[in-house]
Design an enzyme around this catalytic site. Structure first.
Site, PDB file in Angstrom:
ATOM      1  N   LYS A  75       0.169   6.540   8.319  1.00  7.74           N
ATOM      2  CA  LYS A  75       1.513   5.970   8.262  1.00  7.74           C
ATOM      3  C   LYS A  75       1.426   4.743   7.368  1.00  7.74           C
ATOM      4  O   LYS A  75       0.961   3.689   7.768  1.00  7.74           O
ATOM      5  CB  LYS A  75       2.000   5.580   9.660  1.00  7.74           C
ATOM      6  CG  LYS A  75       3.539   5.519   9.809  1.00  7.74           C
ATOM      7  CD  LYS A  75       4.231   4.488   8.938  1.00  7.74           C
ATOM      8  CE  LYS A  75       4.025   3.080   9.444  1.00  7.74           C
ATOM      9  NZ  LYS A  75       4.809   2.075   8.615  1.00  7.74           N
ATOM     10  N   GLU A 124      -7.758  -4.957  11.392  1.00  9.18           N
ATOM     11  CA  GLU A 124      -8.027  -5.946  10.342  1.00  9.18           C
ATOM     12  C   GLU A 124      -6.742  -6.733  10.177  1.00  9.18           C
ATOM     13  O   GLU A 124      -5.745  -6.221   9.665  1.00  9.18           O
ATOM     14  CB  GLU A 124      -8.454  -5.248   9.049  1.00  9.18           C
ATOM     15  CG  GLU A 124      -9.141  -6.175   8.064  1.00  9.18           C
ATOM     16  CD  GLU A 124      -8.194  -6.643   6.980  1.00  9.18           C
ATOM     17  OE1 GLU A 124      -7.695  -7.791   7.102  1.00  9.18           O
ATOM     18  OE2 GLU A 124      -7.964  -5.896   6.030  1.00  9.18           O
ATOM     19  N   CYS A 162      -5.072 -10.991   2.754  1.00  9.65           N
ATOM     20  CA  CYS A 162      -5.330 -11.599   4.057  1.00  9.65           C
ATOM     21  C   CYS A 162      -6.537 -12.518   4.035  1.00  9.65           C
ATOM     22  O   CYS A 162      -6.686 -13.382   4.892  1.00  9.65           O
ATOM     23  CB  CYS A 162      -5.492 -10.532   5.133  1.00  9.65           C
ATOM     24  SG  CYS A 162      -6.514  -9.145   4.655  1.00  9.65           S
ATOM     25  N   GLU A 182      -0.722 -18.409   8.273  1.00  8.23           N
ATOM     26  CA  GLU A 182      -0.889 -17.546   7.104  1.00  8.23           C
ATOM     27  C   GLU A 182       0.424 -17.475   6.325  1.00  8.23           C
ATOM     28  O   GLU A 182       1.442 -17.049   6.859  1.00  8.23           O
ATOM     29  CB  GLU A 182      -1.318 -16.144   7.546  1.00  8.23           C
ATOM     30  CG  GLU A 182      -1.629 -15.229   6.387  1.00  8.23           C
ATOM     31  CD  GLU A 182      -2.147 -13.881   6.842  1.00  8.23           C
ATOM     32  OE1 GLU A 182      -3.136 -13.401   6.262  1.00  8.23           O
ATOM     33  OE2 GLU A 182      -1.566 -13.314   7.783  1.00  8.23           O
TER      34      GLU A 182
END
Length: 470
Positions: free
Chosen positions: A170, A245, A279, A377
């Site tokens: 997906k 992750e 990331c 972040e």
């Protein structure tokens, strides 16, 4: 490419169960470039059933033969490299040169590594009077993000195939066309029907249905920590395995004696590449007070060398972020940095172009560890430079977030840098500009995730252990 109006399930493109659609928008000009079906729980169920049916046959294929088919898949990706790169640029906004070199080049290298590992990996070992077997975990739900649309797919699919697992993918709703191209490549490579299946759709509908499906044995997810928590809770309730992750807030620590100009330039490049949408982007640069102002000037000069604009123009080095929501989110963080007292050295929240989701390459100085821009972040081309007094303070700042995905250390010699890196709470650290290694495990400490991707450690995520006593 021409988008498929269906799902790739059991070796063929078939109509979606419902009529809902997802529009794909070019973030550089905000124009709709295509559309794909928004899959439902019914589509997910059909894909999982196909994967479950194909599992016994695929698991029985000798590992060397599985490796040969992964090699064939790699060869198709190589042959279609230009088309894939153009699609990534159109969906994501990445400059075309970066799309070719990184967005397609890296996953080709990863596929090559698993073509070899499948044939050489020790799936069986002898321990005393026991034989230990490493067997495929089963059906894998692979849920991938938009920031590296092909790499994240290959980093999950290739090791799962090498292990003997079957999959349902997906992909992120912002970049589904790249995933459809990958499905075409799987078909062209001759991977058996049902081994790989693709369902496009949204996270709350298709993603949730896939993570919760009783026919899935492992959920491999890359994305935000917030969504990772939800997937972990869903999987945990069903006692199924996860590989997560997640987010990062990586520190780039420049120790006294390092080549300051080289370290700053590399650090700025790490943040500007992919418009900061990595990331493990090194968004916190830590510099000793004696060299601090010099580093700030070097960083301001470096970001000036990242002109933004049309990502198909060879002169462009900084593309847009992926969508309007992401643009507004990043601008909000920049405004927050200004409000909290950080010194804006370059860039800012103002629009760069009339159209497109562009963010000015931004540098903040006088950032303190507790500021929002130093803790959360941002996922955009925004660099924060923090001063430190000594190595102990640098270590406290580097480790002082909930994340622990990536990092970098620069020093006069590798030994000094490595000694500092050993004390960092993070899954991967570059030493004096160390290069990307497709065999090295990638993953995080703390809230940056569970498990590892790439190389033999990534393959192990898709295996379960059986021991036979004699």
């Amino acid at each position: 490419m021409k988008a498929h109006d269906g799902m790739y399930i059991d070796g063929a493109w078939r109509p979606a169960a419902g009529r809902d659609r997802i529009e794909v928008v070019n973030p550089a000009d905000e124009q709709v470039i295509g559309g794909v079906p928004a899959g439902s729980a019914e589509d997910v169920d059909a894909a999982v059933r196909a994967a479950r049916a194909a599992l016994p046959g695929w698991a029985a294929v000798p590992p060397a033969e599985r490796g040969a088919l992964i090699g064939a898949l790699r060869d198709v990706l190589v042959a279609r490299k230009g088309e894939i790169a153009e699609t990534v640029t159109a969906e994501l906004g990445s400059p075309l040169g970066f799309s070719e070199a990184v967005h397609v080049g890296a996953p080709i290298a990863v596929a090559s590594s698993y073509a070899e590992l499948a044939a050489s990996y020790a799936f069986e070992e002898r321990l005393g009077n026991s034989t230990v077997l490493l067997e495929p975990v089963g059906v894998v739900a692979a849920i991938t993000p938009w920031n590296y649309p092909l790499h994240q797919i290959v980093a999950k699919v290739a090791p799962a195939l090498a292990a003997g697992c079957t999959l349902v993918l997906k992909p992120a709703e912002d970049t589904p066309l790249t995933a459809q191209l990958f499905a075409e490549a799987v078909h062209e490579a001759g991977i058996p029907a049902g081994v790989f299946n693709l369902v496009t759709g949204t996270g709350p509908v298709a993603g949730q249905a896939l993570a919760a499906h009783e026919g899935v044995d492992l959920v491999s997810f890359t994305g935000s920590t917030a969504v990772g928590r939800q997937i972990g809770a869903t999987a945990g309730a069903a006692v199924k395995r996860v590989a997560l992750e997640l987010g990062g807030k990586s520190a780039n620590v420049i120790l006294p004696g390092a080549d300051l100009a080289k370290a700053v330039a590399a650090g700025v490049g790490h943040v500007m590449n992919n418009s900061g949408q990595s990331c493990n982007a090194l968004t916190r640069m830590l510099v000793h007070r004696d060299q601090y102002e010099e580093a700030v000037l070097l960083a301001a000069a470096a970001v000036a060398r990242y002109p933004s604009g049309d990502p198909t123009d060879p002169a462009t080095r900084l593309g847009p972020v992926v969508n309007a929501k992401q643009r507004d989110r990043v601008r909000g963080y920049i405004s927050k940095g200004i409000e909290e007292g950080a010194r804006l050295v370059a860039g800012g929240p103002d629009a760069l172009h009339e159209h497109g989701y562009f963010i000015a390459p931004t540098v903040f100085a006088d950032v303190t560890p507790e500021m929002t821009i130093a803790q959360e972040e941002i996922f955009g081309p925004v660099l924060s430079i923090l001063p430190y007094e000594d190595e102990e303070e640098a270590l406290r700042i580097a480790n002082g977030t909930v994340y622990g995905l990536g990092g970098a250390v620069w020093a006069a010699d590798a030994e000094t840098a490595a000694a500092f890196a050993r004390r960092m709470d993070t899954g991967q650290v570059d030493i004096n500009g160390g290069r990307f290694n497709v065999l090295a495990p990638f993953g995080g400490y703390k809230q940056s995730g569970v498990g590892r991707e790439l190389g033999p450690h990534g393959l192990a995520e898709y295996l379960q252990t059986k021991s036979l006593q004699f």
